[in-house]
Write an enzyme that holds these catalytic residues in place. Structure first.
Site, PDB file in Angstrom:
ATOM      1  N   GLU A 292     -12.650   2.667  -6.515  1.00 60.38           N
ATOM      2  CA  GLU A 292     -12.880   2.642  -7.958  1.00 60.38           C
ATOM      3  C   GLU A 292     -13.047   3.013  -9.189  1.00 60.38           C
ATOM      4  O   GLU A 292     -13.029   4.628  -9.067  1.00 60.38           O
ATOM      5  CB  GLU A 292     -14.458   1.833  -8.098  1.00 60.38           C
ATOM      6  CG  GLU A 292     -14.548   0.784  -7.280  1.00 60.38           C
ATOM      7  CD  GLU A 292     -14.652  -1.232  -8.338  1.00 60.38           C
ATOM      8  OE1 GLU A 292     -15.833  -1.629  -8.599  1.00 60.38           O
ATOM      9  OE2 GLU A 292     -14.159  -0.914  -8.558  1.00 60.38           O
TER      10      GLU A 292
ATOM     11  N   HIS B 245     -13.669 -10.857  -7.798  1.00 61.02           N
ATOM     12  CA  HIS B 245     -14.965  -9.879  -7.300  1.00 61.02           C
ATOM     13  C   HIS B 245     -15.257 -10.228  -5.616  1.00 61.02           C
ATOM     14  O   HIS B 245     -15.569 -11.610  -6.264  1.00 61.02           O
ATOM     15  CB  HIS B 245     -15.922  -9.456  -8.129  1.00 61.02           C
ATOM     16  CG  HIS B 245     -17.073  -8.526  -7.683  1.00 61.02           C
ATOM     17  ND1 HIS B 245     -18.512  -8.651  -7.246  1.00 61.02           N
ATOM     18  CD2 HIS B 245     -16.955  -7.506  -6.118  1.00 61.02           C
ATOM     19  CE1 HIS B 245     -18.665  -7.661  -6.429  1.00 61.02           C
ATOM     20  NE2 HIS B 245     -17.768  -7.076  -5.362  1.00 61.02           N
TER      21      HIS B 245
ATOM     22  N   ASP C 140       0.577  -1.284  -0.307  1.00 62.03           N
ATOM     23  CA  ASP C 140       0.157   0.723  -0.055  1.00 62.03           C
ATOM     24  C   ASP C 140       0.882   1.410  -0.390  1.00 62.03           C
ATOM     25  O   ASP C 140       2.165   1.397   0.499  1.00 62.03           O
ATOM     26  CB  ASP C 140      -1.127  -0.458   1.357  1.00 62.03           C
ATOM     27  CG  ASP C 140      -2.162   0.812   1.319  1.00 62.03           C
ATOM     28  OD1 ASP C 140      -3.190   0.541   0.572  1.00 62.03           O
ATOM     29  OD2 ASP C 140      -1.681   2.261   1.286  1.00 62.03           O
TER      30      ASP C 140
END
Length: 408
Positions: A97, A145, A38
């Site tokens: 997203e 997903h 990250d």
């Protein structure tokens, strides 16, 4: 290593948010070593602490023993950057997203990873082919997903892009099995199987708020049918602000009449369970959804401002519109070949969306009603409410042959 049996031993996850944390646990629990990246080192530290706490909690509950918790934790390590993960077999990207961001990540990873490595996105709706196009290995790109919370929810939608290879799909299915998931392969379209069907279902629920219903009424009807929770309770759990922020980012959709109640709730800081108020009220530390008259007053005000003449809407109409919206979209997904079978669609709805298990899923339920009956009911809605209810071609065809979705 033969192309047909590509086994995933080493994986990496990009993103230390809620989804990233759940996915890391899914992999570690299945015996896969995971490197975690990250761009915010502090967030990664916090995320590692959170999963350590989750495992400690599982030990206290007697679900796993201390040795198993230690073994799982030992499989997870922080990685400084993309260069540190160059030898993994699979990378799962779990950032927010945004298509450009995902393409940028995939472009960078493509330049670093070994040629046979798979690249997967945990997107819930974005175009897998557009993401794959940013790489020189579109055959190795697919969607994985996961549903939130990923380490608890059983469903995994495996999204095949136009160029995803059979070997890549096979490896993903094998991994899904190792993680104990119910894996369903979906074609690439906006929202895949589950969220694409969810859209018209929640749209009807929201329209009915403007026409005369209240959140509690809509939820009570669907929960009475057997759903784990109605659409408004579901939004409170997920966070009403997610779609609100997505509309802001996209710069479109914010003016639609159906989302005005959501917009007002978000402007008031009522984001759902996490903020103590959403469509319902939550006492501190409680997940119990309590009816809030303030929300009813808001619904009434918004619908009147928009010029709606409110009327009484009964539980029959609520069920009819929500369920038939779900089934008609499911039929379109089937006729387009996005889902392999009606049973696959039912698996998605039973394992990811709380559809009542005793009804077998939306498509199985439609078959029990008889498709000739469903066809007539859709035509009646089309006459009363317009084009969006036009029955999917497949429903008419199967009804004419006296068949059900199970034979499609």
């Amino acid at each position: 290593m033969s192309q047909t049996s590509f086994e995933i031993q080493q994986a990496a996850v990009i993103g230390a948010g809620t989804m990233g944390r759940g996915i890391v646990m899914c992999l570690a629990n299945a015996g896969v070593n995971v490197q975690w990246v990250d761009n915010n080192p502090q967030m990664l530290e916090q995320a590692l602490t959170t999963i350590a706490q989750t495992y400690a909690h599982n030990v206290r509950q007697g679900r796993i023993d201390q040795a198993e918790a230690d073994a799982r934790m030992a499989r997870v390590s922080a990685a400084a950057d993309y260069a540190a993960i160059r030898n993994v077999d699979l990378v799962i990207e779990a950032v927010y997203e945004n298509l450009e961001l995902k393409q940028k990540i995939f472009r960078e990873l493509d330049g670093l990873l070994k040629p046979e490595a798979l690249l997967a996105s945990n997107t819930s709706a974005l175009d897998i082919d557009a993401i794959a196009a940013a790489t020189r290995r579109p055959a190795q790109v697919l969607g994985l997903h996961f549903f939130s919370p990923a380490h608890i929810m059983k469903l995994l939608e495996i999204v095949r892009g136009a160029q995803t290879s059979p070997a890549a799909l096979e490896a993903a299915l094998a991994l899904g099995k190792r993680m104990g998931k119910v894996s369903v392969v979906s074609g690439n379209c906006h929202g895949f199987i589950g969220n694409r069907m969810l859209h018209p279902y929640v749209l009807e629920a929201r329209k009915m708020l403007l026409e005369g219903a209240y959140p509690q009424q809509v939820d009570a009807s669907l929960q009475g049918f057997g759903f784990a929770m109605g659409p408004f309770r579901m939004y409170d759990v997920v966070g009403i602000d997610l779609e609100w922020r997505a509309r802001q980012l996209a710069g479109k959709g914010q003016d639609a009449p159906e989302v005005q109640v959501d917009n007002r709730l978000c402007e008031m800081g009522r984001f759902g369970q996490k903020s103590g108020n959403g469509y319902y009220h939550y006492e501190p530390g409680s997940r119990q959804a309590e009816h809030d008259p303030e929300v009813d007053a808001l619904v009434l005000r918004v619908s009147e401002e928009l010029g709606f003449q409110r009327r009484d809407i009964g539980p029959e109409e609520i069920l009819e519109r929500c369920l038939l919206a779900l089934i008609n979209e499911g039929a379109k997904i089937l006729q387009e070949g996005i889902a392999g079978s009606a049973h696959d669609i039912d698996l998605v709805y039973l394992n990811g969306y709380g559809f009542p298990a005793d009804k077998g899923g939306p498509m199985a339920w439609a078959d029990q009603q008889g498709l000739a009956d469903i066809h007539q009911r859709l035509l009646a809605l089309e006459t009363r409410q317009g084009d969006q209810w036009k029955p999917a071609r497949l429903i008419g065809e199967l009804a004419a042959q006296g068949k059900g979705f199970a034979h499609a």
